[in-house]
Structure formats: structure tokens, C-alpha cells
Design a protein around this motif. Structure first.
Motif, short mmCIF file in Angstrom:
data_model
loop_
_atom_site.label_atom_id
_atom_site.label_comp_id
_atom_site.label_asym_id
_atom_site.label_seq_id
_atom_site.Cartn_x
_atom_site.Cartn_y
_atom_site.Cartn_z
N VAL A 18 0.83 -1.20 0.00
CA VAL A 18 0.00 0.00 0.00
C VAL A 18 0.86 1.26 0.00
N ALA A 19 1.95 1.26 0.75
CA ALA A 19 2.82 2.43 0.80
C ALA A 19 3.41 2.74 -0.57
N LEU A 20 3.81 1.71 -1.29
CA LEU A 20 4.36 1.89 -2.63
C LEU A 20 3.30 2.49 -3.54
N TRP A 21 2.09 1.95 -3.48
CA TRP A 21 1.02 2.45 -4.34
C TRP A 21 0.67 3.91 -4.00
N HIS A 22 0.65 4.25 -2.74
CA HIS A 22 0.37 5.64 -2.35
C HIS A 22 1.43 6.59 -2.91
N GLN A 23 2.68 6.16 -2.88
CA GLN A 23 3.75 6.98 -3.44
C GLN A 23 3.57 7.16 -4.95
N ARG A 29 -0.29 12.39 -9.40
CA ARG A 29 -1.04 13.65 -9.27
C ARG A 29 -0.13 14.85 -9.54
N ASN A 30 1.08 14.79 -9.05
CA ASN A 30 2.03 15.88 -9.31
C ASN A 30 2.36 15.98 -10.80
N ALA A 31 2.45 14.84 -11.47
CA ALA A 31 2.77 14.84 -12.89
C ALA A 31 1.66 15.50 -13.70
N VAL A 32 0.40 15.24 -13.33
CA VAL A 32 -0.72 15.86 -14.04
C VAL A 32 -0.72 17.37 -13.82
N THR A 33 -0.39 17.80 -12.61
CA THR A 33 -0.32 19.23 -12.32
C THR A 33 0.75 19.91 -13.17
N GLN A 34 1.89 19.26 -13.31
CA GLN A 34 3.01 19.85 -14.04
C GLN A 34 2.82 19.76 -15.56
N GLU A 35 2.14 18.72 -16.03
CA GLU A 35 1.94 18.52 -17.47
C GLU A 35 0.51 18.06 -17.73
N GLY A 44 -5.68 7.35 -16.81
CA GLY A 44 -6.04 6.04 -17.32
C GLY A 44 -5.09 4.95 -16.86
N GLY A 45 -3.80 5.29 -16.80
CA GLY A 45 -2.80 4.29 -16.45
C GLY A 45 -2.61 4.07 -14.97
N LEU A 46 -2.90 5.10 -14.15
CA LEU A 46 -2.60 4.99 -12.72
C LEU A 46 -3.75 5.43 -11.82
N LEU A 47 -4.18 6.66 -11.95
CA LEU A 47 -5.08 7.24 -10.95
C LEU A 47 -6.50 6.66 -10.98
N HIS A 48 -6.89 6.05 -12.08
CA HIS A 48 -8.21 5.41 -12.13
C HIS A 48 -8.21 4.01 -11.51
N HIS A 49 -7.07 3.58 -10.97
CA HIS A 49 -6.95 2.23 -10.43
C HIS A 49 -6.82 2.26 -8.91
N ASP A 50 -7.23 1.19 -8.27
CA ASP A 50 -7.19 1.12 -6.81
C ASP A 50 -5.89 0.54 -6.27
N ILE A 110 6.78 6.39 -11.13
CA ILE A 110 5.86 6.34 -12.26
C ILE A 110 6.58 6.21 -13.60
N GLN A 111 7.86 6.53 -13.65
CA GLN A 111 8.57 6.46 -14.93
C GLN A 111 8.60 5.05 -15.52
N PRO A 112 9.04 4.03 -14.78
CA PRO A 112 9.00 2.68 -15.36
C PRO A 112 7.59 2.23 -15.71
#
Length: 281
Positions: A18-23, A29-35, A44-50, A110-112
Motif C-alpha cells: 500500500v505504501a508503494l502504491w500511495h507513493q 497527481r504531481n505529474a498531471v499538475t506539471q503537465e 487512465g494508467g494509474l489514478l483510475h486504479h485502486d 511512475i517512470q518505469p
């Protein structure tokens, strides 16, 4: 804006579960804010998933879909794999940490997940290997084919690959049917773990834990590379390599000790030449 280099604390953080997923979600979220233009991709790839399991299944299906196999069918396949083999998620976590900790160009988790084909191809192989072990060999071969087409990485589904593996850059990787790759191995692009001819049976290399394989290295035949060894870039290895040694050349020869117990973590490709060796050379 350029990402800052990892701090020592960042690189040493052993996140999991869970800690890894929260990170990952925080970084997303920061990536979407910046770009903002990447909003659809990141959501679609990350934030829509649990959880990571769901995100991995989505990415597998998205990247390997084709006119021959729909995204929906591939997603159902991946969901089944992760539900039946939870260790696949643990291996993916270990692979993700491996890239983050060993690749100096990786500043965020998130890069890999989103951008690195080595990590994504390895997760596709793991699902293919699950299929192969379940007796669904034609489907496993399909996954192998699509992985080769999509990522330029060709890993036979019967090969055995441990967790915590990093395949950096990952262009033109070939791992044969009876090859074994241990835990926490690092390899660079254009590595081949292959056979030496048309012989059938057990014919591919066995790579020990914590081994570092340099770019373009070819390890051929049913040979063993001992734990904690290094294979220099461009080498052709045709004979067993003892543990904790460095081999280089064509054909490869032992040129010294590995220099540390865990070359795959150190990622040091330099060969230290002693004064006597310099004189002989």
C-alpha cells in the motif's frame, strides 16, 4: 521542469504494498499538475486504479492489444493471472524498486510504469510465463510475440526470471527457452542469453543472483554465471563463470574480481586494471 536527482533517502526507501502504491499515486497527481496534456494517460494508467495490480493489468492490455486480440480479452487474462498468482505483483514491486534504485535516470516510480519498455516487457513476460506454466502454451507464445513486436524484447515464456530484475533500455533483449535468471539481476540493452546451435533440451545459460550483464553481452550455451559476477559489455561468454568474478572479451576470460558482492546494485561497469596488468598489456 526537470526532476531533481534522487536523494540518498529516496534511493534507499524500501516501499512495498500500500505504501508503494500511495507513493505512485502522489507522483502521478504531481505529474498531471506539471503537465496537464498527460492527464488522460496518467489517469487512465494509474489514478483510475485502486492498486498496482489493476494498473499493471491495464498497462499490459493496452500495450499488447492488436487486431488479433482485443484489449478487453487481454485485460481479463491479466486480471486472472494476478488473482491466481499474487507473487506476480510482488515480483513487479521488486522490479519497480530495482529500476528506481539502480537507474540514475529514474527519479520517480511512475517512470518505469508509464514510460520504460524494459519494465513493461518484463511484466508481460511474467504473465506469459504464468500462461505457459498453466499449460496454455499457444496463448503464452502469443504474448511472447506481441511483447517482441511492441517492446523489442524476446523472452521465451518457459524461461525462469527471478524478482528484482532491471533491464535497462531493453532494446534487442533475447532470453531463450531454458534460460534461468536469478534474483536481483541487472542487464543492459542487446543482451542475449542464448544457445550455441540446434541442440535440443537444456541449452541456455543459468544466471546467478546479483549478476550485472553489460550492454551487448552474449552468454551462450548451458553454462552457469556465478552469483555476484560481472560480464563486461560486448563480451561473448561460452564457459562457466565463477562467483564474484569479472569476465570480458571475445571469447570472455576472467579479468579480475567483481569488486563487490552485489554488482547488479552497484552498476559499476569499469574494469580496474592493476599496475602489473597495465605493464603486461
Amino acid at each position: 521542469m526537470n526532476s531533481p536527482a534522487k536523494t540518498q533517502r529516496d534511493a534507499a526507501t524500501p516501499l512495498s504494498g500500500v505504501a508503494l502504491w500511495h507513493q505512485i499515486c502522489s507522483e502521478a497527481r504531481n505529474a498531471v499538475t506539471q503537465e496537464p496534456l498527460l492527464g488522460a494517460l496518467v489517469h487512465g494508467g494509474l489514478l483510475h486504479h485502486d492498486n498496482l495490480q489493476s494498473a499493471l493489468a491495464y498497462r499490459f492490455a493496452l500495450k499488447l492489444q492488436s487486431g488479433e486480440m482485443s484489449e478487453q480479452l487481454l485485460r481479463e487474462l491479466a486480471d486472472s493471472a494476478y488473482a491466481q498468482r499474487p507473487e506476480l505483483v510482488a515480483d513487479a514491486e521488486a522490479d519497480l524498486r530495482a529500476v528506481y534504485e539502480r537507474d540514475p535516470a529514474t527519479h520517480r516510480l511512475i517512470q518505469p510504469l508509464l514510460f520504460f519498455k524494459g519494465f513493461q516487457a518484463l511484466q508481460a513476460y511474467r504473465i506469459g510465463h504464468w500462461l505457459y506454466s498453466e499449460g496454455r502454451r499457444d496463448m503464452a507464445y502469443f504474448v511472447q510475440m506481441r511483447c517482441s513486436e511492441a517492446f523489442g524484447v524476446d523472452i521465451h515464456p518457459a524461461a525462469r526470471v527471478g524478482g528484482g530484475v532491471m533491464i535497462d533500455h531493453a532494446h534487442s533483449i533475447v532470453i531463450g527457452e531454458t534460460a534461468v535468471v536469478g534474483e536481483n539481476v541487472s542487464m543492459l540493452h542487446s543482451v542475449t542469453l542464448g544457445g550455441t546451435g540446434k541442440a535440443d533440451g537444456d541449452r541456455h545459460p543459468k544466471i546467478g543472483d546479483n549478476v550485472l550483464i553489460g550492454a551487448g553481452a552474449k552468454v551462450l550455451g548451458n553454462i552457469s554465471v556465478g552469483r555476484g559476477s560481472r560480464i563486461a559489455a560486448g563480451s561473448v561468454v561460452l564457459h562457466d563463470v565463477p562467483p564474484c568474478k569479472t569476465v570480458a572479451g571475445v571469447p570472455a576470460q576472467i579479468v579480475g574480481d567483481a569488486g563487490c558482492t552485489d554488482p547488479a546494485f552497484a552498476m559499476d561497469h569499469l574494469i580496474q586494471v592493476t599496475g602489473a596488468e597495465e605493464k603486461d598489456g
